[in-house]
Design a protein around this motif. Structure first.
Motif, short mmCIF file in Angstrom:
data_model
loop_
_atom_site.label_atom_id
_atom_site.label_comp_id
_atom_site.label_asym_id
_atom_site.label_seq_id
_atom_site.Cartn_x
_atom_site.Cartn_y
_atom_site.Cartn_z
N ALA A 95 0.75 1.02 -22.28
CA ALA A 95 1.01 1.89 -23.41
C ALA A 95 0.37 1.05 -24.64
O ALA A 95 -0.33 1.78 -25.46
N THR A 96 0.70 -0.14 -24.86
CA THR A 96 0.02 -1.12 -25.96
C THR A 96 -1.59 -1.08 -25.68
O THR A 96 -2.16 -1.08 -26.89
N TYR A 97 -1.91 -1.21 -24.61
CA TYR A 97 -3.50 -1.32 -24.51
C TYR A 97 -4.10 0.04 -25.06
O TYR A 97 -4.81 0.14 -25.72
N ASP A 98 -3.44 1.09 -24.32
CA ASP A 98 -3.84 2.51 -24.69
C ASP A 98 -3.84 2.77 -26.35
O ASP A 98 -4.88 3.28 -26.83
N TYR A 99 -2.89 2.30 -27.21
CA TYR A 99 -2.67 2.53 -28.44
C TYR A 99 -4.03 1.84 -29.01
O TYR A 99 -4.57 2.38 -29.83
N TRP A 100 -3.90 0.76 -28.88
CA TRP A 100 -5.18 -0.13 -29.68
C TRP A 100 -6.72 0.44 -29.20
O TRP A 100 -7.35 0.55 -30.14
N LYS A 101 -6.73 0.98 -28.02
CA LYS A 101 -7.99 1.51 -27.59
C LYS A 101 -8.39 2.73 -28.34
O LYS A 101 -9.45 3.14 -28.67
N LEU A 102 -7.23 3.66 -28.16
CA LEU A 102 -7.40 5.06 -28.75
C LEU A 102 -7.25 5.22 -29.97
O LEU A 102 -7.88 6.26 -30.58
N VAL A 103 -6.50 4.37 -30.86
CA VAL A 103 -5.97 4.55 -32.04
C VAL A 103 -6.98 3.68 -33.08
O VAL A 103 -7.68 4.17 -34.11
N HIS A 104 -7.35 2.63 -32.44
CA HIS A 104 -8.10 1.72 -33.39
C HIS A 104 -9.49 1.17 -32.70
O HIS A 104 -9.96 0.50 -33.16
N ASN A 105 -9.62 1.69 -31.52
CA ASN A 105 -10.87 1.45 -30.91
C ASN A 105 -11.09 -0.26 -30.86
O ASN A 105 -11.95 -0.83 -30.75
#
Length: 829
Positions: free
Chosen positions: A314-324
């Motif tokens: 979930a942490t990886y997904d947030y950084w990738k999807l929200v902040h690229n």
């Protein structure tokens, strides 16, 4: 190894005479300075007046006023989603890297819009070490004091070589020669000064710690400890929020065997079982035969492996999807988690901690205070430390360390809220650690930091004073406490709030939502902050970040500015400046003024004659002005009911206005006297004293051990206000020396501890002479042995004690002058 760079490899920005180093002010729109006077951020005019990015060397040379000894090496260049280009430069002095000194040139469409960072102005520093790297490592290890280090464990060394696919890899520290500020010295001559030092990455296994240790390359003194493992257990960390039945990406090795590894995100997410041990190499995979892990919900809490795996994804997904951002290093780094970790295997006590060790995630099972620490927001918080390491790299102490912790809390809240909204989970966004804490509602509260003992205002209630000697014992200068200010700023920015803060500033902030607030926070951390940034720097940086994202004068910029005003940092939008913070000072009071008190104090326009004031007098309404760098004379005297006793005088001035008198140079007078006359002492106000009103404390006590903050038996404390003029914004202690006392302006008095009772000869065989420091006559004397039984064979006559009838041994003598009682030991030989 020495990291020196030749003139060929460096972008040389010196080489000009001082007359050519004048700054081009016509291009400057605004400038914000650090406390040390160097520029933190310089913003430039647009269009025709702008520098070009190709002129990076020129803009740095001119605006930082570089000399021929200063070099800047371009470390990296990045382009963000707003099409800004950021060229980051590392400072070197005479070819030696200057730690935590980096400057970034920001440009858009080829025009430089601003520069920001930390620059150290250094001159005359000897860069040839007196101490070898091996000798310095011995000093570093002695400082850490571990019983075993990672490089002393053959299995861990082998595991590292395998992990890095490098047969030469080792945990044994390799010394790097750098220049760094001395942040551990209490000596005003060295505190905060640029120091040539050996830098080591010291990973201790027992007891567990990992930190960069900096050793003065000349004296061997440890000048800085910057923790890599952030030891959240000092104030604890986040929740084990059991997130229900989740679909977790993993892999199968062979038919019928599944394990918690997956490689669809970056270089992978892997979760291991440390088996209640403290070895990473001895950890094993969690496996399951049918990929339905229901049996893991057991008494051993094996289901927390699922929480760790889910949290990392979930942490990886947030950084990738929200902040690229592609993992914590923006290069797809693998996220490895180890659960059931125990720092001391076999002791029967679970490990109440979770941390990022610089390479992997580590989770304990908890014990008295916590349940297992594998929460979603724990993952987000700890990976947040890794993101910080790869961006601002905020030094883990004092204000920069508090912001290091605060940004991790911000990511804990943001990622928890984002994931909960996407998956329909019920979470408490603004409470930190609410699900794992067995004793409190939560570990920290971003909406109400005071409820959990944190400040919601800069230097307000619960603020922990920063320190020149940050260690784990003082939480590295309050990093887990003072982070409440950044936490509350982010909360107010997100949801809005109205009220009055701890320093009396009334505010009203319209929230912009957590998504926009998170974008501003990320740009602040990743683009504008540097290792030694302060809260004031963060305010400037976040306003620039909001301007980049939403435009000058936007509602978001206004909200960012007003949210900082709400937590006591800087002015509100429109220019309202918050009143200065008034520190809360500790109590100091004499229990009795029956025999002595302060009857006169004079400094500048302060001149007060008085009788006894009940042990304490609050004279802070009376003030005088003192110029920084000036020589001052203070006069004072004691009043006595009858006999003049030896009194111990201490005079303090809180030069840096941080609410304590323990900083270097703040004890301006110290000495003893039995005089009834006026005493004087001369001292120099340091040039580094902070401008403005601060506290003067005068203490007279009959006990030499009396400090600036305690209750004592006989004597009195008086407090006044002094206004420092012509000072600086420096927050480190001054360099004034402790003044000697003089009586009548001529006779020097002792600064040494004078005993109230003097016995001679001691040891004694027949007769013991007794003298009181006050010169008063001794009216009675009794002798007891070490059991407390009175010795009948000792006779007191005419001021002398006949001890000929006593057996050999140690005795306690109690004497009185009719008003006070004194005790002293003697030996009968």
């Amino acid at each position: 190894m020495l990291h020196k760079y030749s003139a060929v490899t460096l972008l040389l920005l010196g080489g000009l005479t001082s007359t050519t180093l004048a700054q081009d002010f016509s291009r400057v729109q605004s400038k914000v300075l650090h406390d040390n006077g160097t520029p933190y951020m310089v913003q430039f005019r647009s269009a025709a007046m702008a520098y070009k990015l190709s002129e990076a060397s020129k803009v740095l040379r001119e605006q930082l006023q570089l000399t021929t000894d200063d070099q800047m090496l371009r470390a990296k260049t990045t382009t963000d989603e707003l099409n800004y280009v950021h060229e980051k430069y590392q400072q070197f002095y005479k070819g030696i890297k200057v730690e935590h000194a980096a400057y970034t040139v920001h440009a858009q469409k080829g025009d430089v819009t601003s520069i920001s960072g930390q620059f150290e102005r250094i001159s005359g520093l000897n860069v040839t070490p007196s101490l070898t790297a091996s000798a310095a490592l011995e000093r570093a290890m002695s400082f850490v004091g571990a019983t075993k280090y990672m490089w002393q464990d053959a299995a861990e060394e082998a595991g590292l070589k395998q992990l890095e696919n490098n047969p030469a890899a080792t945990y044994k520290p390799q010394g790097e020669l750098v220049i760094v500020r001395n942040q551990r010295s209490n000596n005003p001559l060295t505190a905060g000064k640029a120091t040539l030092a050996w830098k080591f990455n010291v990973y201790a296994q027992q007891p567990l710690s990992r930190a960069f240790i900096y050793v003065d390359a000349h004296s061997g003194e440890v000048v800085l400890q910057d923790a890599i493992i952030k030891h959240a257990a000092a104030t604890a960390t986040f929740a084990t929020a059991y997130s229900g039945t989740r679909s977790l990406a993993n892999e199968t090795v062979v038919a019928g065997q599944y394990r918690l590894r997956e490689y669809t995100r970056g270089l992978g997410i892997e979760t291991y079982n440390a088996r209640k041990g403290n070895s990473y190499t001895a950890a094993v995979d969690f496996t399951d035969a049918d990929n339905s892990w229901t049996e893991y919900n057991n008494a051993n809490f094996d289901n927390i492996a699922g929480d760790a795996h889910f949290g990392a994804q979930a942490t990886y997904d947030y950084w990738k999807l929200v902040h690229n951002r592609n993992s914590f290093d923006n290069a797809g780094a693998k996220i490895k988690s180890y659960v059931h970790f125990d720092d001391t295997p076999g002791d029967g006590v679970g490990y109440e901690n979770a941390y990022w060790n610089g390479s992997v995630m580590t989770y304990g099972d908890g014990a008295t205070r916590f349940r297992p620490l594998t929460a979603l927001d724990v993952c987000a918080h700890e990976v947040g430390h890794a993101v910080c390491e790869k961006t601002a790299n905020l030094t883990y102490q004092n204000e920069s360390g508090a912001m290091n912790e605060g940004f991790s809390d911000i990511w804990g809240a943001a990622i928890e809220q984002y994931t909960a909204a996407k998956l329909g989970l019920t979470k408490s966004t603004w409470l930190i650690g609410e699900d794992i804490d067995k004793q409190q509602p939560a570990l920290r509260s971003m909406s109400d930091p005071n409820s959990q003992g944190q400040p919601d205002t800069y230097k307000g209630t619960y603020w922990k004073a920063t320190t020149t000697s940050p260690t784990s014992a003082n939480d590295y200068g309050g990093v887990h406490t003072n982070s409440g200010v950044l936490n509350h700023w982010f909360y107010i920015l997100s949801v809005g709030k109205s009220g009055t803060n701890d320093i009396g500033s009334a505010y009203s902030v319209t929230g912009i939502g957590i998504d926009a607030a998170a974008k501003i926070a990320y740009r602040t951390e990743s683009v504008y902050l540097t290792a030694s940034s302060t809260y004031a720097n963060a305010r400037t940086a976040s306003i620039s970040a909001a301007t980049d994202l939403y435009g000058a004068g936007s509602a978001q910029v206004t909200a960012v500015t007003n949210a900082w005003y709400a937590v006591g940092v800087g002015a509100a939008a429109g220019g309202t400046t918050p009143p200065p913070t008034t520190p809360t000072y500790c109590a100091s009071k004499g229990t009795s003024t029956a025999y002595e008190w302060i009857d006169y104090v004079k400094l500048g326009t302060i001149a007060r004659t008085s009788a006894a004031d009940g042990g304490y007098y609050n004279g802070t309404a009376t003030s005088t002005s003192l110029a920084a760098g000036s020589s001052q004379t203070i006069s004072f005297s004691a009043g006595f009911a009858s006999t003049a006793y030896t009194e111990y005088w201490k005079v303090y001035i809180d030069y840096n206005r941080n609410g304590v008198f323990t900083d270097a140079g703040e004890t301006v007078v110290s000495g003893s006297s039995a005089s009834t006359g006026t005493l004087t002492a001369t001292f120099t106000v340091p040039t580094t004293a902070k401008s403005g009103a601060t506290r003067l404390r005068v203490i007279m006590s009959d006990a030499s051990a009396t400090t600036s903050c305690n209750s004592y038996s006989y004597g009195e404390t008086e407090d006044y206000t002094v206004n420092i003029t012509g000072g600086t914004l420096a927050l480190d202690g001054g360099s004034s020396s402790v003044a000697s006392l003089t009586s009548g302006g001529t006779t020097a008095l002792s600064n040494s501890v004078e005993k109230a009772v003097t016995l001679f000869p001691n040891p004694a065989s027949d007769e013991l002479n007794i003298a009181l420091a006050s010169k008063a006559p001794v009216l009675s004397a009794t002798v007891t042995d070490l059991r407390g039984a009175r010795a009948a064979n000792a006779r007191f006559e005419n001021g002398k004690l006949n001890v000929s009838g006593l057996s050999k041994g140690i005795y306690l003598l109690t004497v009185s002058d009719g008003q006070k009682t004194f005790h002293e030991r003697f030996v009968k030989e």
